[in-house]
Scaffold this motif. Structure first.
Motif, mmCIF file in Angstrom:
data_model
loop_
_atom_site.group_PDB
_atom_site.id
_atom_site.type_symbol
_atom_site.label_atom_id
_atom_site.label_comp_id
_atom_site.label_asym_id
_atom_site.label_seq_id
_atom_site.Cartn_x
_atom_site.Cartn_y
_atom_site.Cartn_z
ATOM 1 N N MET A 134 -4.874 -18.025 -8.984
ATOM 2 C CA MET A 134 -4.838 -16.581 -9.177
ATOM 3 C C MET A 134 -4.181 -15.939 -7.962
ATOM 4 N N GLY A 135 -3.544 -14.842 -8.186
ATOM 5 C CA GLY A 135 -2.868 -14.134 -7.118
ATOM 6 C C GLY A 135 -3.787 -13.185 -6.387
ATOM 7 N N ALA A 136 -3.174 -12.375 -5.555
ATOM 8 C CA ALA A 136 -3.917 -11.387 -4.776
ATOM 9 C C ALA A 136 -3.142 -10.080 -4.768
ATOM 10 N N ILE A 137 -3.856 -8.994 -4.622
ATOM 11 C CA ILE A 137 -3.247 -7.682 -4.450
ATOM 12 C C ILE A 137 -3.494 -7.267 -3.013
ATOM 13 N N ILE A 138 -2.411 -6.988 -2.298
ATOM 14 C CA ILE A 138 -2.522 -6.517 -0.914
ATOM 15 C C ILE A 138 -2.573 -4.999 -0.988
ATOM 16 N N GLY A 139 -3.713 -4.430 -0.658
ATOM 17 C CA GLY A 139 -3.887 -2.996 -0.809
ATOM 18 C C GLY A 139 -4.125 -2.303 0.511
ATOM 19 N N GLY A 140 -3.804 -1.035 0.540
ATOM 20 C CA GLY A 140 -4.022 -0.237 1.733
ATOM 21 C C GLY A 140 -3.218 1.045 1.677
ATOM 22 N N LYS A 141 -3.381 1.838 2.687
ATOM 23 C CA LYS A 141 -2.664 3.106 2.783
ATOM 24 C C LYS A 141 -1.181 2.859 3.071
ATOM 25 N N PRO A 142 -0.334 3.869 2.863
ATOM 26 C CA PRO A 142 1.076 3.714 3.211
ATOM 27 C C PRO A 142 1.251 3.329 4.687
ATOM 28 N N HIS A 143 2.210 2.488 4.936
ATOM 29 C CA HIS A 143 2.604 2.073 6.296
ATOM 30 C C HIS A 143 1.511 1.286 7.027
ATOM 31 N N CYS A 144 0.712 0.518 6.266
ATOM 32 C CA CYS A 144 -0.339 -0.267 6.915
ATOM 33 C C CYS A 144 0.020 -1.749 7.031
ATOM 34 N N GLY A 145 1.190 -2.148 6.522
ATOM 35 C CA GLY A 145 1.610 -3.539 6.663
ATOM 36 C C GLY A 145 1.663 -4.337 5.371
ATOM 37 N N ILE A 188 10.934 -11.030 -3.873
ATOM 38 C CA ILE A 188 10.140 -9.803 -3.960
ATOM 39 C C ILE A 188 10.813 -8.923 -5.007
ATOM 40 N N VAL A 189 10.046 -8.471 -6.006
ATOM 41 C CA VAL A 189 10.570 -7.604 -7.058
ATOM 42 C C VAL A 189 10.197 -6.164 -6.731
ATOM 43 N N VAL A 190 11.183 -5.268 -6.829
ATOM 44 C CA VAL A 190 10.991 -3.855 -6.496
ATOM 45 C C VAL A 190 11.524 -2.971 -7.624
ATOM 46 N N ALA A 191 11.234 -1.677 -7.554
ATOM 47 C CA ALA A 191 11.623 -0.738 -8.599
ATOM 48 C C ALA A 191 13.108 -0.391 -8.584
ATOM 49 N N ASP A 238 13.896 -14.798 7.435
ATOM 50 C CA ASP A 238 14.781 -15.054 6.297
ATOM 51 C C ASP A 238 13.985 -15.013 5.004
ATOM 52 N N ILE A 239 14.482 -14.215 4.039
ATOM 53 C CA ILE A 239 13.870 -14.143 2.713
ATOM 54 C C ILE A 239 14.990 -14.128 1.673
ATOM 55 N N PRO A 240 14.657 -14.504 0.425
ATOM 56 C CA PRO A 240 15.651 -14.286 -0.627
ATOM 57 C C PRO A 240 15.826 -12.780 -0.810
ATOM 58 N N TYR A 241 17.061 -12.331 -1.102
ATOM 59 C CA TYR A 241 17.288 -10.894 -1.244
ATOM 60 C C TYR A 241 16.421 -10.360 -2.382
ATOM 61 N N PRO A 242 15.671 -9.276 -2.153
ATOM 62 C CA PRO A 242 14.786 -8.729 -3.183
ATOM 63 C C PRO A 242 15.549 -8.386 -4.464
ATOM 64 N N ILE A 243 14.877 -8.508 -5.589
ATOM 65 C CA ILE A 243 15.492 -8.193 -6.870
ATOM 66 C C ILE A 243 14.824 -6.965 -7.474
ATOM 67 N N THR A 244 15.590 -6.224 -8.270
ATOM 68 C CA THR A 244 15.068 -5.002 -8.883
ATOM 69 C C THR A 244 14.587 -5.290 -10.299
ATOM 70 N N VAL A 245 13.802 -4.375 -10.812
ATOM 71 C CA VAL A 245 13.296 -4.497 -12.174
ATOM 72 C C VAL A 245 14.458 -4.558 -13.168
ATOM 73 N N LEU A 275 6.816 -11.996 -5.876
ATOM 74 C CA LEU A 275 5.915 -11.062 -5.215
ATOM 75 C C LEU A 275 6.370 -9.669 -5.648
ATOM 76 N N ILE A 276 5.467 -8.748 -5.823
ATOM 77 C CA ILE A 276 5.835 -7.388 -6.242
ATOM 78 C C ILE A 276 5.433 -6.410 -5.161
ATOM 79 N N ASP A 277 6.400 -5.584 -4.736
ATOM 80 C CA ASP A 277 6.121 -4.533 -3.758
ATOM 81 C C ASP A 277 5.994 -3.210 -4.504
ATOM 82 N N GLU A 278 4.978 -2.435 -4.168
ATOM 83 C CA GLU A 278 4.731 -1.122 -4.770
ATOM 84 C C GLU A 278 4.641 -1.228 -6.293
ATOM 85 N N VAL A 279 3.635 -1.968 -6.747
ATOM 86 C CA VAL A 279 3.463 -2.257 -8.175
ATOM 87 C C VAL A 279 3.427 -0.996 -9.030
ATOM 88 N N GLU A 280 2.825 0.075 -8.519
ATOM 89 C CA GLU A 280 2.747 1.285 -9.337
ATOM 90 C C GLU A 280 4.126 1.896 -9.582
#
Length: 108
Positions: free
Chosen positions: A1-12, A28-31, A49-56, A71-76
């Motif tokens: 199972m995965g995990a959700i990294i949660g927190g306020k903006p700019h917390c890491g 990393i998948v982004v909007a 070094d990371i693979p270049y992020p991909i968009t939806v 990995l998903i950044d800013e899931v909402e």
């Protein structure tokens, strides 16, 4: 199972995703492209070094692809882009974790 990294903006949260992306070579998948560019620049600044992020818009990932998971950044923001409506509430069965740069689970 995965995990959700949660927190306020700019917390890491994104920093933790970048570290994991580098360690496991996960995309990393982004909007949108602006977020992809910002994450790529942050990884470069971190000297990681990371693979270049991909968009939806680049989804779905084709069957037989070498991408083993994402990995998903800013899931909402990503879900809002896919659905085309604001997200009022969400639920998850994933473990909720807070970013912690000293947490060895996420350390490169």
């Amino acid at each position: 199972m995965g995990a959700i990294i949660g927190g306020k903006p700019h917390c890491g949260k994104t920093t933790e995703l970048i570290k994991r992306s580098s360690k496991e070579w996960l995309y990393i998948v982004v909007a949108n492209k602006e977020q992809a560019h910002n994450i790529a620049r942050l990884a470069e600044y971190m000297n990681v070094d990371i693979p270049y992020p991909i968009t939806v818009d680049e989804l779905p990932i084709r069957p037989g692809s070498h991408i083993k998971g994402v990995l998903i950044d800013e899931v909402e923001q990503l879900l809002t882009r896919i659905i085309g409506r604001p997200i009022i509430a969400m639920s998850t069965s994933y473990e909720m974790v807070k970013p912690n740069p000293l947490n060895p689970k996420w350390t490169i």
